[in-house]
Motif scaffolding. Structure first.
Motif, PDB file in Angstrom:
ATOM      1  N   ILE A 108       0.864  -1.316  -0.017  1.00  0.00           N
ATOM      2  CA  ILE A 108      -0.103   0.038   0.089  1.00  0.00           C
ATOM      3  C   ILE A 108       0.906   1.376   0.108  1.00  0.00           C
ATOM      4  N   LEU A 112       1.152   4.233  -3.117  1.00  0.00           N
ATOM      5  CA  LEU A 112       0.687   5.408  -2.920  1.00  0.00           C
ATOM      6  C   LEU A 112       2.174   6.530  -3.045  1.00  0.00           C
ATOM      7  N   ALA A 113       3.207   6.021  -2.288  1.00  0.00           N
ATOM      8  CA  ALA A 113       4.255   6.845  -2.506  1.00  0.00           C
ATOM      9  C   ALA A 113       5.070   6.992  -3.916  1.00  0.00           C
ATOM     10  N   LEU A 138       7.239  15.770   7.810  1.00  0.00           N
ATOM     11  CA  LEU A 138       6.369  14.841   8.726  1.00  0.00           C
ATOM     12  C   LEU A 138       7.091  13.656   9.296  1.00  0.00           C
ATOM     13  N   LEU A 143       6.255   8.427  16.268  1.00  0.00           N
ATOM     14  CA  LEU A 143       4.945   7.605  16.196  1.00  0.00           C
ATOM     15  C   LEU A 143       4.233   7.723  17.626  1.00  0.00           C
ATOM     16  N   TRP A 167      -2.250  -2.385   9.337  1.00  0.00           N
ATOM     17  CA  TRP A 167      -2.095  -1.908   7.673  1.00  0.00           C
ATOM     18  C   TRP A 167      -2.175  -0.360   7.604  1.00  0.00           C
ATOM     19  N   LEU A 168      -2.913   0.223   8.340  1.00  0.00           N
ATOM     20  CA  LEU A 168      -3.396   1.576   7.915  1.00  0.00           C
ATOM     21  C   LEU A 168      -2.236   2.339   8.670  1.00  0.00           C
ATOM     22  N   THR A 172       0.606   4.453   6.481  1.00  0.00           N
ATOM     23  CA  THR A 172       0.706   6.097   6.878  1.00  0.00           C
ATOM     24  C   THR A 172       1.979   6.591   7.299  1.00  0.00           C
ATOM     25  N   PHE A 173       2.733   5.854   8.274  1.00  0.00           N
ATOM     26  CA  PHE A 173       4.035   5.962   8.915  1.00  0.00           C
ATOM     27  C   PHE A 173       4.941   5.916   7.878  1.00  0.00           C
ATOM     28  N   LEU A 175       4.941   6.622   4.606  1.00  0.00           N
ATOM     29  CA  LEU A 175       4.664   7.514   3.333  1.00  0.00           C
ATOM     30  C   LEU A 175       5.996   8.428   3.389  1.00  0.00           C
ATOM     31  N   PRO A 176       5.886   9.322   4.458  1.00  0.00           N
ATOM     32  CA  PRO A 176       7.009  10.442   4.282  1.00  0.00           C
ATOM     33  C   PRO A 176       8.339  10.130   3.754  1.00  0.00           C
ATOM     34  N   LEU A 177       9.031   8.970   4.493  1.00  0.00           N
ATOM     35  CA  LEU A 177      10.163   8.659   4.005  1.00  0.00           C
ATOM     36  C   LEU A 177      10.102   7.977   2.455  1.00  0.00           C
TER      37      LEU A 177
END
Lengths: 302, 327, 457
Positions: A108, A112-113, A138, A143, A167-168, A172-173, A175-177
């Motif tokens: 996921i 998205l990334a 971000l 966390l 999963w979510l 989410t965590f 994504l920024p990296l």
């Protein structure tokens, strides 16, 4: 080493001998090899000690160092038997859970990334730079500050205690990296390729799939492995969202619980650790070839 | 689909349906993106691509982050507004200053050393016969969870008393003994920040694999012509490294340093599992956890988190300038 | 978060269908489990009176979730002791053991995702949990049982602001000193009955050239807590129970002369180079030794005395003879004189976050003497303050000793003080400062720092 996906670009030609290889060759070779061996030994030694420990009897582990093995080799498989004992430790179930958690938590955020990184690198939209810096920044949100607010939401939606929060949250965590690293890779792709496709009338969707994705595969594989490892080894997110039951909790959680309510169980931790390393190491070895030609992030501009 | 799955086939089914659902969401986004035409299309497509990301980040990170900033101005229970008192505590309290100092030591040492080791090793093993095996060895620690790493390093640092019948079980003390020295209680000795440095070693041990992997890929991408040209000029190996290799992977080094620096600022489990933050080894992220969970002091915890934000600002600024320079 | 999934209606329909399927699957699975267990627990079920649960109505097929910090291997006897209840009522008890219970339960309660029942080991944490507003008061049936089977002091620990929430579950005695009866016999040592005798014994052993005491306070992120038990024990012994209560409630400051006297008394043992750290090193080695490892030195013969709670029995290797005349046993950490018998201890409390009938029924079951005796039979290293607990049902001599100490009419029981103090002190400053104290910080600084950490009202 042939950089296959990039051969389409005129700027980068297949590399026969890298600069480093030349440099290394010229550096007096015995010293270079020695240095490499020293680093490799230093890095492997601690793990090697644990590997030996995992085959040593419980009392020996507590009383003598693992190097005693060489003078007095006592081997037992009891530690491994114990961690697979379905009545108590039952690592098997947690192993399955870890896999269930990991796969979506890698796929996921990765897709998205990739989309987001492409947008940041090659689509001109308003507020792009500010948004990018915001996403980048971000990364620093610890966390821990997110856990209670997120769990509250998950509980309200009614999915607490299932795989969904994991999963979510992991997605989410990550994504920024992921966006930061993929963006660094994507922006190095020669603009000519994209221009050419645009001239041919391709939209962003088809450019993304026809031009970008093939070039991105190695970078995605590389980041995929990192993300896989981070999720596989995560304890904090699992602690909060998975709890201690065996329906959702991953292997790290059970490993942490292994030490018992009031006891130390180094022997079980040693064997349990090696069971939990198997998957990540296998994944690394299998995907290493993508890796090697993979993260070209920030390489010289074409 | 959103309920608890208890058997393996059920879990598998749930996972597959989740992935399908996700694919469907992505499909919808892409479908709309492909329909967009016209002048403003770039704006729209850009936002569409970012929509899922922005939604997730807004809920998962931005909202909690803002809440944290807000909470940092309140007392332990979050009831009374106390201004900047929490920040005063962090900047004046002796223990908290140690925490701040340790964090800075961490963030100065870890990224640099891990990157250096990763880079040197990547160059050394490049093109060697055992390259992939050699790389796997350095990569291995990344595959190990912190719980396990804690056990592994226990067998390195553990102390046993210096008595006839007692044997060392920590390798370092054993080596000291072999060379005629006395065993040292490594993790509780804070002279010269020894214990903090020992914890840093563990984190470098874990992170060097990350640096090595990424840098190795960058090294392999240095175009051949540049190398050949330099070689024909009779460049020495050292200047090959300084003049060709380093500049070629410079941006990658920045990426790796940045990622490691941010990772280091957030480091918490190494400290937590090995010393629990005792013996003057605590760092901000660990102290944050202690204050939030153990001491039940939401306000101070929040302020510590904000200090982390602040510490990362220089890194962000540096990266933005990089991006600008390249553009 | 699932807002945009609505854009694909058929998907959602499919998801719904899958969800239903999973629920059915789950139910079927639960049924199977009952069927499995019926054979093995017939005898156990028949040993308890199923009629007592009829007051809670029909419960078959219901589930109660329990969240606790009790993990392997101590969880097995717990689960086993629930079987008669499950058999009687058809309720499934979902047991979730988590070593990080103490931190996670707060997170879960605050987020609105608590379990049905939690076994809370500290009155302080209990108060924090009640403060989240998610906990529910104990039902009348449970309160009645508690009045019947437990002392007033125990009920008080489960009460917050005058409202009774949680009945006691297990208990442990902390005022114990582990020793080797065999060694005592060999060397002619006798079990001390006063603090002076304890000191004399320590000196006697120290005079032989060996270190009498061994101690370890390492415990991951909870490092330091064993010192707090020492301080509490000496607070009780030197200053009496009333001063202790005031100290715990912070009606007397933490750096009072009484408190300093208690620390210094502890220091005369733990910070005394002649006394510690048998087989483990110098005073500082107390900080680097885990509490689990420390007492094992008695087996090695390098240490004679180790002060630790009754649950420490579980740390000795399997096959160790733990009995009055065996390899290992414990004696009551004596009072100032032979007549006063302060007892420091701990225990868990059953806090509910739901008041469904099946939850109440299970809470009720856990508060009965029936359960206490069932649990006693199936476990070792466990006691309860339940007055209906028959000492002969306890298989482990240490448990019998603990039960005897708890049931002694002269005993003045006090719950572990740090467990009742606010978290900022009880599970943070007290631990950390105690650790710093062991590694060299002086007493005055230590108590001043703890006093300063006390939350301001």
């Amino acid at each position: 080493m042939t950089v296959t996906p990039l051969t389409t670009t005129p700027e980068v030609t297949p590399v026969q001998l890298s600069a480093a290889a030349v440099a290394k060759k010229r550096l007096s070779s015995p010293w270079a090899s020695l240095a490499a061996i020293v680093i490799a030994v230093l890095w492997t030694l601690p793990t090697f000690g644990l590997l030996l420990s995992s085959f040593r009897p419980e009392l020996d582990i507590k009383r003598t160092g693992w190097w005693t093995f060489f003078t007095d080799p006592q081997v037992t498989l009891d530690n491994y038997r114990a961690v697979f004992d379905s009545d108590s430790v039952n690592l098997g179930t947690y192993f399955v859970n870890s896999l269930m958690i990991c796969i979506p938590s890698v796929l996921i955020p990765l897709s998205l990334a990739a989309l987001a990184a492409y947008a940041f690198a090659w689509i001109n939209f308003r507020g792009k730079n500010i948004l990018f810096v915001a996403v980048f920044a971000l990364q620093i949100v610890p966390l821990q500050v997110t856990l209670i607010p997120l769990l509250t939401i998950f509980a309200k939606v009614g999915i607490a205690g299932t795989f969904w929060p994991l999963w979510l949250a992991h997605s989410t965590f990550a994504l920024p990296l992921a966006i930061y690293l993929l963006h660094n890779f994507i922006k190095e792709i020669p603009a000519g390729l994209i221009e050419a496709a645009r001239v041919d009338g391709a939209g962003h969707v088809s450019i993304f799939f026809r031009v970008m994705l093939p070039l991105l595969t190695p970078a995605l594989a590389a980041f995929g492995i990192f993300q896989f490892l981070w999720v596989w080894n995560d304890l904090l997110v699992a602690l909060v969202f998975a709890g201690g039951g065996d329906t959702v909790a991953p292997i790290t959680l059970q490993l942490a619980n292994l030490t018992g309510t009031r006891g130390t169980a180094w022997h079980l931790l040693a064997s349990g650790t090696f069971v939990s390393i198997i998957v990540p190491v296998t994944v690394f070895l299998l995907l290493q070839r993508y890796f090697v030609r993979g993260l070209l992030a920030g390489s010289v501009k074409g | 689909m959103f309920s608890t799955a208890s058997t393996t086939p059920e879990k598998l089914l749930q996972m597959l349906s989740a992935l399908l659902l996700f694919a469907a969401v992505l499909g919808v986004v892409l479908f709309f993106a492909s329909r967009v035409r016209g002048k403003r299309s770039d704006n729209l497509v850009g936002y569409l691509y970012l929509l899922p990301v922005v939604l997730l980040l807004a809920v998962g990170l931005v909202y909690p982050g803002l809440r944290t900033i807000y909470e940092s101005f309140f007392d332990a229970q979050g009831n009374a507004f106390i201004g900047v008192d929490n920040y005063k505590t962090i900047l004046t309290d002796g223990d908290q200053l140690t925490v701040l100092g340790n964090t800075i030591v961490w963030v100065l040492i870890v990224p640099v050393v891990a990157t250096a080791v990763g880079l040197i090793y990547a160059i050394l093993v490049d093109k060697s016969r055992f390259e992939s095996f050699a790389k796997a060895l350095i990569f291995l620690p990344m595959a190990i969870s912190m719980v396990a790493a804690g056990v592994i390093w226990k067998f390195m640092y553990e102390y046993r008393v210096d008595q006839p019948n007692v044997k060392q079980i920590g390798l370092i003390n054993q080596i000291l003994v072999w060379f005629g020295g006395k065993p040292v209680q490594l993790l509780i000795t804070d002279t010269g920040k020894l214990n903090t440095l020992l914890l840093i070693v563990v984190f470098i041990w874990i992170q060097a694999g990350f640096a090595m992997t990424i840098l190795s890929a960058a090294i392999k991408a240095i175009p051949d012509e540049i190398v050949e040209a330099a070689r024909l000029d009779g460049v020495s190996p050292w200047s090959m490294f300084v003049k060709i290799t380093l500049p070629s992977v410079r941006t990658t080094i920045v990426v790796v340093l940045t990622t490691l620096a941010i990772g280091t600022l957030k480091v918490f489990d190494v400290v937590r599992t090995m010393t629990g933050g005792n013996f003057k080894t605590s760092v901000i992220a660990n102290e944050f956890y202690s204050q939030l969970i153990r001491a039940d002091n939401q306000g101070l915890a929040a302020a510590l988190a904000v200090v982390l934000f602040i510490l990362v600002i220089p890194i962000i600024v540096y990266n933005i300038r990089q991006v600008r320079q390249e553009a | 978060m699932f807002g945009h999934s609505g854009s694909s209606r058929s998907r959602v329909a499919l998801a719904g269908a899958l969800g239903v399927g999973l629920v059915f699957g789950l139910a079927a699975c639960g049924g199977d489990k009952d069927g499995d267990s019926s054979g093995s627990t017939d005898s156990a079920a028949s040993s308890i009176d199923c009629a007592q649960f009829s007051q809670f109505g029909e419960l078959k097929g219901k589930t109660v979730s329990v969240y606790t910090g009790i993990v392997t291997p101590e969880d097995a006897p717990h689960k086993k002791s629930y079987e008669p209840f499950e058999k009687c009522t058809g309720v499934t008890v979902k047991y979730e053991g988590d070593k990080s219970f103490e931190t996670q339960i707060l997170v879960r309660a605050r987020a609105g995702n608590p379990p049905d029942l939690a076994f809370v080991p500290q009155p302080g944490l209990l108060q924090q949990l009640v403060a989240t507003g998610k906990a529910v008061a104990a039902p009348k049936e449970v309160a009645d049982n508690t009045d019947k089977w437990f002392g007033k002091d125990w009920k008080a620990y489960g009460t917050v602001d005058g409202k009774f929430y949680a009945a006691p579950l297990g208990a442990n005695v902390k005022s114990l000193v582990w020793y080797s009866p065999a060694e005592f016999k060999d060397k002619g040592y006798t079990v001390p009955t006063t603090l002076d005798e304890l000191k004399a014994l320590s000196d006697k052993i120290a005079a032989t050239g060996s270190k009498p005491w061994c101690a370890g306070i390492g415990s991951g992120d909870a490092t330091g807590w064993p010192v707090t038990d020492w301080v509490e024990d000496f607070m009780l012994r030197l200053n009496g129970v009333d001063a202790y209560d005031k100290w715990v409630k912070h009606e007397a400051p933490f750096n009072s002369p009484e408190d300093i006297a208690a620390w210094d008394a502890v220091g005369s043992y733990l910070k005394n180079d002649k006394y510690v750290n048998g087989g483990l090193g110098d005073v500082k080695s107390i900080a680097s030794t885990t509490f689990q490892d420390a007492g094992l030195q008695i087996l090695e013969g390098t240490c004679s005395l180790h002060r630790q709670a009754s649950f420490y029995a579980a740390n000795f290797p399997e096959g160790t003879d733990i009995s009055e005349n065996g390899q290992i046993y414990a004696f009551y950490l004596p009072g100032k004189d032979a007549t006063t018998k302060p007892v420091l201890g701990g225990g868990e409390f059953v806090l509910a976050f739901a008041d469904r009938p099946e939850v109440k029924a299970f809470q009720y079951f856990l508060s009965t003497d029936t359960w206490a005796n069932l649990k006693a039979k199936s476990s070792s290293g466990w006691v309860s303050a339940n007055k209906g607990l028959k000492i002969e049902n306890l298989t482990n001599p240490i448990d019998a000793l603990s039960a005897k100490i708890l049931q002694d009419p002269n005993a003045q029981f006090r719950f572990d003080g740090s467990d009742q103090m606010p978290a900022a002190v009880g599970s943070n400053a007290f631990w950390r400062q105690a650790t710093a104290w062991i590694t060299g910080q002086d007493t005055q600084t230590t108590v001043n720092n703890i006093e300063a950490a006390w939350p301001k009202k």
